[in-house]
Design a protein around this motif. Structure first.
Motif, PDB file in Angstrom:
ATOM      1  N   ASP A 333      40.776  -2.760  32.319  1.00  0.00           N
ATOM      2  CA  ASP A 333      40.175  -2.753  31.204  1.00  0.00           C
ATOM      3  C   ASP A 333      38.572  -2.750  31.277  1.00  0.00           C
ATOM      4  O   ASP A 333      38.316  -4.066  31.500  1.00  0.00           O
ATOM      5  CB  ASP A 333      40.587  -3.730  30.070  1.00  0.00           C
ATOM      6  N   PRO A 334      37.859  -1.817  31.389  1.00  0.00           N
ATOM      7  CA  PRO A 334      36.441  -2.072  31.551  1.00  0.00           C
ATOM      8  C   PRO A 334      35.584  -3.110  30.646  1.00  0.00           C
ATOM      9  O   PRO A 334      34.271  -3.201  30.749  1.00  0.00           O
ATOM     10  CB  PRO A 334      35.878  -0.676  31.775  1.00  0.00           C
ATOM     11  N   TYR A 335      36.323  -3.062  29.346  1.00  0.00           N
ATOM     12  CA  TYR A 335      35.847  -3.896  28.369  1.00  0.00           C
ATOM     13  C   TYR A 335      35.647  -5.501  28.919  1.00  0.00           C
ATOM     14  O   TYR A 335      34.926  -6.242  27.876  1.00  0.00           O
ATOM     15  CB  TYR A 335      36.173  -3.789  27.074  1.00  0.00           C
ATOM     16  N   HIS A 336      36.204  -5.788  29.616  1.00  0.00           N
ATOM     17  CA  HIS A 336      36.430  -7.309  30.278  1.00  0.00           C
ATOM     18  C   HIS A 336      35.831  -7.130  31.540  1.00  0.00           C
ATOM     19  O   HIS A 336      36.540  -6.806  32.624  1.00  0.00           O
ATOM     20  CB  HIS A 336      37.761  -7.898  29.950  1.00  0.00           C
ATOM     21  N   TYR A 337      34.739  -7.887  32.013  1.00  0.00           N
ATOM     22  CA  TYR A 337      34.369  -7.780  33.347  1.00  0.00           C
ATOM     23  C   TYR A 337      34.221  -6.564  34.210  1.00  0.00           C
ATOM     24  O   TYR A 337      34.414  -6.435  35.325  1.00  0.00           O
ATOM     25  CB  TYR A 337      34.900  -8.846  34.259  1.00  0.00           C
ATOM     26  N   GLY A 338      34.006  -5.470  33.287  1.00  0.00           N
ATOM     27  CA  GLY A 338      34.136  -4.258  33.874  1.00  0.00           C
ATOM     28  C   GLY A 338      35.285  -3.787  34.691  1.00  0.00           C
ATOM     29  O   GLY A 338      35.289  -2.700  35.307  1.00  0.00           O
ATOM     30  N   GLY A 339      36.402  -4.494  34.152  1.00  0.00           N
ATOM     31  CA  GLY A 339      37.642  -4.099  34.778  1.00  0.00           C
ATOM     32  C   GLY A 339      37.769  -4.904  36.258  1.00  0.00           C
ATOM     33  O   GLY A 339      38.851  -4.656  36.882  1.00  0.00           O
ATOM     34  N   LEU A 366      46.648   2.697  36.486  1.00  0.00           N
ATOM     35  CA  LEU A 366      45.339   3.347  35.719  1.00  0.00           C
ATOM     36  C   LEU A 366      44.223   2.495  36.220  1.00  0.00           C
ATOM     37  O   LEU A 366      43.993   1.708  35.618  1.00  0.00           O
ATOM     38  CB  LEU A 366      45.323   3.866  34.409  1.00  0.00           C
ATOM     39  N   GLN A 367      43.608   2.958  37.537  1.00  0.00           N
ATOM     40  CA  GLN A 367      42.651   1.965  38.061  1.00  0.00           C
ATOM     41  C   GLN A 367      41.302   2.300  37.726  1.00  0.00           C
ATOM     42  O   GLN A 367      40.817   3.652  37.793  1.00  0.00           O
ATOM     43  CB  GLN A 367      42.535   2.142  39.565  1.00  0.00           C
ATOM     44  N   ASP A 368      40.549   1.113  37.244  1.00  0.00           N
ATOM     45  CA  ASP A 368      39.066   1.363  36.997  1.00  0.00           C
ATOM     46  C   ASP A 368      38.475  -0.101  37.523  1.00  0.00           C
ATOM     47  O   ASP A 368      38.233  -1.004  36.840  1.00  0.00           O
ATOM     48  CB  ASP A 368      38.610   1.738  35.779  1.00  0.00           C
ATOM     49  N   CYS A 369      38.620  -0.514  38.917  1.00  0.00           N
ATOM     50  CA  CYS A 369      38.166  -1.600  39.392  1.00  0.00           C
ATOM     51  C   CYS A 369      36.976  -1.765  40.225  1.00  0.00           C
ATOM     52  O   CYS A 369      36.986  -1.173  41.419  1.00  0.00           O
ATOM     53  CB  CYS A 369      39.345  -2.091  40.164  1.00  0.00           C
ATOM     54  N   PRO A 370      35.763  -2.282  39.730  1.00  0.00           N
ATOM     55  CA  PRO A 370      34.488  -2.516  40.466  1.00  0.00           C
ATOM     56  C   PRO A 370      34.732  -3.674  41.573  1.00  0.00           C
ATOM     57  O   PRO A 370      33.556  -3.830  42.447  1.00  0.00           O
ATOM     58  CB  PRO A 370      33.496  -2.809  39.681  1.00  0.00           C
TER      59      PRO A 370
END
Length: 518
Positions: A333-339, A366-370
């Motif tokens: 969830d990129p809305y929280h700490y960018g994921g 479903l990944q969007d992890c910085p």
């Protein structure tokens, strides 16, 4: 001659049990907006499917002739029922009988409920209010001695309360003030729900007041505290909603580890391609987007069932279906700490992946992890330790796994996009952006000398960034087969439905080595 007198006596005793703690206590329960335990069970299970065990157990009072005057039932009601036609065990606390405390309990009843669930391989739903058969200082007077915790069958009861999590689905419903053993029973579940008027704590306000903390029930253990801490998965407004959540949770799971998750008929086209996915991820990498919209778009319509939304919020967890087949779904969830993976998110991942492995649910990620969250607070929270535990949990799984890289995959946490050392499927959207470090900030560190020596440092920085951006194209990665497939986002649902079909025949029933821990 027949046995009618004895049957009449049995009916009389059952009538006492139906009265629970008496009209005044029942009225008080209703006036506070809460159902009685028997009303709760009736609303939870299929109509007229509940078969009670031990209804007439309790504390009896006799006259001088040895005739029964009155019977106060034990404050535990349990038995077998059905939910959507499938058998379950339900065990509930009766708060109208001494607030559910130990001095009105018969410990063999909740113990038998737990052992029945284990032996017959049936899901168990705990309807919890009060201390759940736990401690009360009055017990010292009523028994004439102080109970040693874990004694008198207590250790065996604790064992099954936790051990059942490795065998059958366990649901906990907190529907009032839940304390002590009741809180432990609620936490020792795969899925827990509390009403927003309820509270849960190890010890209630009168006890913690001795520590100088004068708090009301909601301040100490209300739904916002417990769902944000991760102690409880979900909070609802009404008891009826809690029952609906329990029923839906169980619909995705087998009755025990010895079965497989049920497949249902699906009328949602597995080849459905939604044009909205083409614009779901902004070109501007600094701009966030709503991952839940992507989830709802690719799964069978209306099938996503989220759990733990208020805890570890950079990771979304829940069940979903693809072409009627149940999966465990992880999403950033990129809305929280960018994921980014926080310490809490890592704890959430461990518990969820354990759940999927225990009940043979394939995983879709479903990944969007910085990467891992960085900074002082992240270090204080031991993020890296929790992170490697999450990675280990993923690597220990044997269930089928499929990852779709939506945008970011950076650093150690970004590397944990699939289990290591075995086959899993992996796709990437054209919006995929990955590497050891993001270019932002990384260029200044790696090319510091070049930038400092340049006549125009800003122009030099822009030149290097443009050059590297061309090299970091996902198509360059695909050339080296470092990512297996780059896909049209509109094909995501079709490919995930295909994965669910591929996974179906390779799932194996039976207990697993690394079963879920509370």
């Amino acid at each position: 001659m027949n046995w009618k007198p004895e049957l009449d006596e049995l009916a009389r005793r059952k009538a006492f049990a139906q009265q629970m703690g008496g009209p005044d206590k029942v009225r008080r329960q209703h006036e506070s907006g809460r159902l009685t335990v028997r009303e709760r069970i009736d609303k939870l299970v299929d109509t007229e499917s509940f078969h009670e065990v031990g209804a007439t157990a309790g504390s009896a009072e006799y006259d001088d002739k040895g005739e029964l005057k009155t019977l106060t039932p034990a404050n535990c009601v349990f038995g077998r029922g059905r939910i959507d036609g499938r058998p379950v065990v339900v065990v509930g606390d009766d708060f109208t009988v001494r607030g559910g405390s130990a001095d009105a309990s018969i410990p063999q009843k909740p113990l038998m409920a737990e052992t029945m669930a284990a032996e017959f391989r049936l899901p168990i739903i705990r309807v919890i209010e009060g201390s759940g058969g736990g401690g009360s200082v009055k017990t010292i007077e009523t028994t004439g001695a102080a109970n040693l915790p874990g004694g008198v069958g207590g250790t065996r009861g604790f064992y099954f309360t936790m051990a059942n999590m490795a065998v059958v689905p366990v649901v906990g419903l907190g529907l009032g003030s839940v304390a002590g053993l009741g809180a432990a029973r609620l936490a020792a579940s795969h899925y827990s729900v509390m009403t927003k008027t309820s509270a849960m704590f190890v010890a209630g306000p009168p006890v913690v007041a001795r520590l100088g903390q004068k708090l009301e029930k909601q301040e100490l253990g209300g739904w916002e505290i417990q769902t944000r801490s991760g102690a409880v998965d979900h909070a609802v407004d009404t008891e009826e909603e809690a029952f609906a959540c329990a029923r839906r949770f169980l619909s995705y799971l087998p009755s025990s580890v010895y079965g497989l998750p049920p497949t249902i008929v699906c009328d949602d086209d597995p080849e459905r391609a939604d044009e909205s996915l083409m614009k779901a991820v902004p070109r501007n990498r600094r701009q966030v987007y709503k991952m839940r919209c992507i989830v709802e778009t690719v799964v069978d319509k209306g099938s996503f069932f989220e759990m733990g939304q208020n805890f570890g919020r950079s990771i979304i967890t829940g069940f979903a279906r693809f072409d009627g087949r149940a999966v465990a779904l992880l999403a950033s969830d990129p809305y929280h700490y960018g994921g980014a993976w926080t310490a809490e998110a890592c704890q959430k991942i461990v518990r969820f992946v354990d759940l999927a492995e225990t009940f043979h649910l394939p995983v879709v990620y479903l990944q969007d992890c910085p990467g891992f969250l960085i900074g002082l607070e992240a270090e204080k929270a031991a993020t890296i330790r929790h992170g490697v535990r999450a990675m280990t949990a993923m690597n220990q799984t044997k269930i089928p796994w499929c990852t779709v890289i939506i945008r970011n995959a950076f650093g150690v946490a970004g590397a944990a996009n699939q289990p290591a050392g075995r086959l899993s499927l992996r796709y990437a959207w054209p919006s995929g952006y990955w590497g050891s470090l993001p270019l932002e900030g990384g260029i200044e560190a790696a090319y510091r000398a070049d930038i400092d020596e340049a006549t125009d440092p800003a122009a030099k920085l822009a030149e290097i960034e443009d050059r590297l951006n061309k090299l970091r194209s996902p198509f360059r990665t695909a050339e080296k087969f470092w990512v297996e497939e780059i896909i049209d986002p509109r094909k995501t649902r079709s490919l995930l439905c295909d994965f669910a079909r591929l996974a179906e025949p390779v799932r194996a029933p039976g207990p697993v080595t690394m079963a879920i821990r509370p």
